[in-house]
Design a protein around this motif. Structure first.
Motif, PDB file in Angstrom:
ATOM      1  N   GLY A 140       0.806  -1.210   0.000  1.00 37.39           N
ATOM      2  CA  GLY A 140       0.000   0.000   0.000  1.00 37.39           C
ATOM      3  C   GLY A 140       0.840   1.262   0.000  1.00 37.39           C
ATOM      4  O   GLY A 140       0.390   2.329   0.427  1.00 37.39           O
ATOM      5  N   VAL A 141       2.059   1.162  -0.501  1.00 43.37           N
ATOM      6  CA  VAL A 141       2.986   2.286  -0.575  1.00 43.37           C
ATOM      7  C   VAL A 141       2.945   2.839  -2.006  1.00 43.37           C
ATOM      8  O   VAL A 141       3.070   2.063  -2.956  1.00 43.37           O
ATOM      9  N   PRO A 142       2.769   4.137  -2.176  1.00 52.46           N
ATOM     10  CA  PRO A 142       2.771   4.684  -3.544  1.00 52.46           C
ATOM     11  C   PRO A 142       4.090   4.385  -4.257  1.00 52.46           C
ATOM     12  O   PRO A 142       5.170   4.453  -3.653  1.00 52.46           O
ATOM     13  N   ARG A 143       3.977   4.049  -5.532  1.00 51.90           N
ATOM     14  CA  ARG A 143       5.169   3.811  -6.337  1.00 51.90           C
ATOM     15  C   ARG A 143       5.967   5.105  -6.454  1.00 51.90           C
ATOM     16  O   ARG A 143       5.407   6.137  -6.832  1.00 51.90           O
ATOM     17  N   PRO A 144       7.250   5.056  -6.166  1.00 42.39           N
ATOM     18  CA  PRO A 144       8.055   6.282  -6.257  1.00 42.39           C
ATOM     19  C   PRO A 144       8.270   6.701  -7.700  1.00 42.39           C
ATOM     20  O   PRO A 144       8.326   5.865  -8.592  1.00 42.39           O
ATOM     21  N   GLU A 145       8.382   7.994  -7.894  1.00 41.84           N
ATOM     22  CA  GLU A 145       8.617   8.526  -9.243  1.00 41.84           C
ATOM     23  C   GLU A 145      10.048   8.988  -9.428  1.00 41.84           C
ATOM     24  O   GLU A 145      10.438   9.311 -10.534  1.00 41.84           O
ATOM     25  N   GLY A 146      10.870   8.990  -8.386  1.00 47.32           N
ATOM     26  CA  GLY A 146      12.200   9.571  -8.474  1.00 47.32           C
ATOM     27  C   GLY A 146      13.325   8.637  -8.842  1.00 47.32           C
ATOM     28  O   GLY A 146      14.474   9.031  -8.834  1.00 47.32           O
ATOM     29  N   ILE A 147      13.017   7.387  -9.161  1.00 46.89           N
ATOM     30  CA  ILE A 147      14.080   6.435  -9.480  1.00 46.89           C
ATOM     31  C   ILE A 147      14.772   6.877 -10.771  1.00 46.89           C
ATOM     32  O   ILE A 147      14.117   7.167 -11.769  1.00 46.89           O
ATOM     33  N   LEU A 148      16.079   6.931 -10.730  1.00 49.25           N
ATOM     34  CA  LEU A 148      16.847   7.335 -11.902  1.00 49.25           C
ATOM     35  C   LEU A 148      16.740   6.290 -12.997  1.00 49.25           C
ATOM     36  O   LEU A 148      16.763   5.106 -12.724  1.00 49.25           O
ATOM     37  N   ARG A 149      16.646   6.744 -14.234  1.00 45.15           N
ATOM     38  CA  ARG A 149      16.564   5.821 -15.390  1.00 45.15           C
ATOM     39  C   ARG A 149      17.727   6.051 -16.294  1.00 45.15           C
ATOM     40  O   ARG A 149      18.286   7.033 -16.468  1.00 45.15           O
TER      41      ARG A 149
END
Length: 149
Positions: A140-149
């Motif tokens: 139930g944790v929001p997926r993070p958007e800050g992961i480097l690609r």
């Protein structure tokens, strides 16, 4: 990619506090970066724990923040403050002797073997990121958007 005409591509960054920790059994996982050739994860292992014997297709760099661990095949304890480099083709069995916090920079994939020496799975950056997102969803944790690609 963001650019600055004077200095070129901007440095990508992520702050670890902005990325959630999720648990897969006795292993805490935080994914910091995933690209086609390199992935960076931080793991918090609960002792005792052992990964299956595996082979790396690329280099691995690791830094131990806390704890004590080893590769069964080498007989060397890696403790807090230890930095290691594994060359491509390394085959070993990771054993956690004490609760440990380790950062891994992994190039390529790793191939896991079962007890009979047959390939049981192949793990790479994309499969790790998918597992991380699935663990976020399950917790139930929001997926993070800050992961480097």
């Amino acid at each position: 990619m963001l650019m600055n005409e004077t200095i070129g591509p901007l440095v990508g960054f992520v702050h670890a506090d902005d990325l959630p920790w999720v648990n897969a059994g006795p292993v805490g996982l935080q994914v910091l970066r995933v690209s086609p050739d390199t992935w960076v994860v931080r793991n918090r292992f609960k002792a005792p724990f052992q990964l299956p014997r595996h082979k790396h297709t690329g280099s691995v760099h690791a830094y131990t923040f806390s704890g004590r661990w080893r590769y069964a095949e080498y007989g060397i304890d890696y403790v807090a403050g230890t930095f290691i480099h594994e060359p491509p083709g390394s085959v070993h069995t990771l054993m956690i002797e004490e609760d440990s916090d380790i950062l891994f920079i992994i190039e390529g994939a790793f191939i896991e073997y079962d007890a009979d020496g047959a390939i049981s799975s192949v793990v790479d950056g994309e499969s790790t990121l998918n597992a991380y997102f699935a663990l976020c969803d399950a917790a139930g944790v929001p997926r993070p958007e800050g992961i480097l690609r």
